[in-house]
Scaffold this motif. Structure first.
Motif, PDB file in Angstrom:
ATOM      1  N   MET A 108       0.852  -1.178   0.000  1.00 34.66           N
ATOM      2  CA  MET A 108       0.000   0.000   0.000  1.00 34.66           C
ATOM      3  C   MET A 108       0.892   1.233   0.000  1.00 34.66           C
ATOM      4  SD  MET A 108      -2.971   1.132   2.716  1.00 34.66           S
ATOM      5  CE  MET A 108      -3.885  -0.369   2.571  1.00 34.66           C
ATOM      6  N   THR A 109       0.567   2.197  -0.826  1.00 34.13           N
ATOM      7  CA  THR A 109       1.367   3.419  -0.899  1.00 34.13           C
ATOM      8  C   THR A 109       0.774   4.476   0.022  1.00 34.13           C
ATOM      9  OG1 THR A 109       0.074   4.364  -2.695  1.00 34.13           O
ATOM     10  CG2 THR A 109       1.928   2.917  -3.312  1.00 34.13           C
ATOM     11  N   ALA A 110       1.536   5.522   0.243  1.00 37.23           N
ATOM     12  CA  ALA A 110       1.104   6.604   1.139  1.00 37.23           C
ATOM     13  C   ALA A 110      -0.115   7.331   0.600  1.00 37.23           C
ATOM     14  CB  ALA A 110       2.250   7.583   1.371  1.00 37.23           C
ATOM     15  N   THR A 111      -0.393   7.227  -0.677  1.00 36.13           N
ATOM     16  CA  THR A 111      -1.536   7.931  -1.253  1.00 36.13           C
ATOM     17  C   THR A 111      -2.716   7.003  -1.528  1.00 36.13           C
ATOM     18  OG1 THR A 111      -0.609   7.672  -3.465  1.00 36.13           O
ATOM     19  CG2 THR A 111      -0.107   9.738  -2.286  1.00 36.13           C
ATOM     20  N   ALA A 112      -2.630   5.762  -1.082  1.00 34.89           N
ATOM     21  CA  ALA A 112      -3.727   4.822  -1.298  1.00 34.89           C
ATOM     22  C   ALA A 112      -5.000   5.385  -0.666  1.00 34.89           C
ATOM     23  CB  ALA A 112      -3.392   3.471  -0.691  1.00 34.89           C
ATOM     24  N   PRO A 113      -6.154   5.215  -1.331  1.00 34.55           N
ATOM     25  CA  PRO A 113      -7.405   5.787  -0.809  1.00 34.55           C
ATOM     26  C   PRO A 113      -7.738   5.352   0.611  1.00 34.55           C
ATOM     27  CG  PRO A 113      -7.702   5.014  -3.051  1.00 34.55           C
ATOM     28  CD  PRO A 113      -6.333   4.574  -2.628  1.00 34.55           C
ATOM     29  N   LEU A 127      -5.696   4.494   3.060  1.00 28.93           N
ATOM     30  CA  LEU A 127      -4.803   5.176   3.989  1.00 28.93           C
ATOM     31  C   LEU A 127      -5.195   6.639   4.111  1.00 28.93           C
ATOM     32  CD1 LEU A 127      -2.391   4.989   5.852  1.00 28.93           C
ATOM     33  CD2 LEU A 127      -0.916   5.449   3.898  1.00 28.93           C
ATOM     34  N   THR A 128      -5.525   7.258   3.020  1.00 25.50           N
ATOM     35  CA  THR A 128      -5.937   8.653   3.041  1.00 25.50           C
ATOM     36  C   THR A 128      -7.215   8.816   3.860  1.00 25.50           C
ATOM     37  OG1 THR A 128      -4.916   9.016   0.898  1.00 25.50           O
ATOM     38  CG2 THR A 128      -6.536  10.632   1.604  1.00 25.50           C
ATOM     39  N   ALA A 129      -8.163   7.923   3.670  1.00 25.07           N
ATOM     40  CA  ALA A 129      -9.403   7.993   4.450  1.00 25.07           C
ATOM     41  C   ALA A 129      -9.125   7.774   5.931  1.00 25.07           C
ATOM     42  CB  ALA A 129     -10.406   6.956   3.934  1.00 25.07           C
ATOM     43  N   ALA A 184      -6.303   8.404   7.530  1.00 18.83           N
ATOM     44  CA  ALA A 184      -5.624   9.606   8.020  1.00 18.83           C
ATOM     45  C   ALA A 184      -6.611  10.765   8.181  1.00 18.83           C
ATOM     46  CB  ALA A 184      -4.489   9.994   7.079  1.00 18.83           C
ATOM     47  N   GLN A 185      -7.518  10.895   7.245  1.00 17.44           N
ATOM     48  CA  GLN A 185      -8.517  11.961   7.335  1.00 17.44           C
ATOM     49  C   GLN A 185      -9.434  11.738   8.538  1.00 17.44           C
ATOM     50  OE1 GLN A 185     -10.320  11.815   3.459  1.00 17.44           O
ATOM     51  NE2 GLN A 185      -8.940  13.367   2.638  1.00 17.44           N
ATOM     52  N   GLY A 186      -9.801  10.481   8.781  1.00 19.69           N
ATOM     53  CA  GLY A 186     -10.635  10.175   9.940  1.00 19.69           C
ATOM     54  C   GLY A 186      -9.934  10.509  11.241  1.00 19.69           C
ATOM     55  N   TRP A 187      -8.652  10.159  11.307  1.00 19.94           N
ATOM     56  CA  TRP A 187      -7.877  10.466  12.510  1.00 19.94           C
ATOM     57  C   TRP A 187      -7.761  11.981  12.710  1.00 19.94           C
ATOM     58  CZ3 TRP A 187      -6.658   9.563  17.096  1.00 19.94           C
ATOM     59  CH2 TRP A 187      -5.586  10.194  17.713  1.00 19.94           C
ATOM     60  N   CYS A 188      -7.527  12.705  11.646  1.00 19.20           N
ATOM     61  CA  CYS A 188      -7.435  14.168  11.739  1.00 19.20           C
ATOM     62  C   CYS A 188      -8.755  14.768  12.214  1.00 19.20           C
ATOM     63  CB  CYS A 188      -7.038  14.774  10.393  1.00 19.20           C
ATOM     64  SG  CYS A 188      -5.308  14.502   9.982  1.00 19.20           S
ATOM     65  N   ALA A 189      -9.863  14.257  11.713  1.00 18.74           N
ATOM     66  CA  ALA A 189     -11.172  14.756  12.136  1.00 18.74           C
ATOM     67  C   ALA A 189     -11.409  14.464  13.613  1.00 18.74           C
ATOM     68  CB  ALA A 189     -12.286  14.142  11.285  1.00 18.74           C
ATOM     69  N   LEU A 190     -11.065  13.254  14.052  1.00 17.12           N
ATOM     70  CA  LEU A 190     -11.229  12.901  15.465  1.00 17.12           C
ATOM     71  C   LEU A 190     -10.350  13.781  16.350  1.00 17.12           C
ATOM     72  CD1 LEU A 190     -12.483  11.030  17.567  1.00 17.12           C
ATOM     73  CD2 LEU A 190     -10.622   9.415  17.123  1.00 17.12           C
ATOM     74  N   SER A 191      -9.122  14.000  15.928  1.00 13.58           N
ATOM     75  CA  SER A 191      -8.204  14.857  16.679  1.00 13.58           C
ATOM     76  C   SER A 191      -8.727  16.291  16.740  1.00 13.58           C
ATOM     77  CB  SER A 191      -6.820  14.814  16.024  1.00 13.58           C
ATOM     78  OG  SER A 191      -5.911  15.588  16.742  1.00 13.58           O
TER      79      SER A 191
END
Length: 156
Positions: free
Chosen positions: A1-6, A8-10, A12-19
């Motif tokens: 899986m790459t750093a830009t895989a959907p 992983l992005t989702a 990371a976005q979920g974690w950012c929203a929770l934070s």
């Protein structure tokens, strides 16, 4: 899986929203509790956790359980207990059945302050969640928080 895989992005976005939601709620609570009662969020949380203790089987918490409940290390929890003890809001005493164990209880002054601060905490929490719900990124998380039913103290 790459750093830009959907996925992983989702994630990371979920974690950012929770934070982001956590930060908004905590800062809202901090301002309200400091202004109204001279308490930090951590101090309020510790008083609240310890205020729920009771005599009898399983009624008192070990410091590790308290630390886990307020999401602090054991050493940070001990420092926080000491600060509140110095203010007369908590007291420590030896466990009557195991002299190595130390219990921490909320004093009458601590219970009084906790009782006064609970409505402030509740109102600030509701206000922070209402504000956060207006952000489409946070609205699903707000709904989850509003419907979550978990125990106040999670035993280790």
């Amino acid at each position: 899986m790459t750093a830009t895989a959907p996925a992983l992005t989702a994630l990371a976005q979920g974690w950012c929203a929770l934070s982001l939601l956590h930060g908004k709620i905590e800062s809202h609570l901090e301002r309200a509790l400091q202004a109204g009662h001279g308490l930090s969020v951590r101090e309020y949380s510790l008083l609240d956790v310890l205020g729920r203790q009771h005599d009898g089987e399983g009624g008192h918490l070990q410091m590790k359980q308290v630390a886990d409940s307020v999401v602090l290390s054991q050493s940070a929890t001990t420092r926080l207990v000491t600060r509140l003890e110095d203010r007369g809001l908590l007291e420590r005493y030896l466990c009557p059945t195991d002299r190595r164990g130390i219990y921490t209880d909320v004093t009458e002054a601590g219970l009084k302050l906790l009782g006064e601060a609970r409505p402030t905490n509740e109102a600030a929490l509701r206000a922070a969640l209402q504000e956060a719900a207006e952000d489409p990124r946070l609205e699903p998380l707000v709904r989850t928080v509003e419907t979550a039913r978990t125990p106040a103290v999670i035993a280790a």
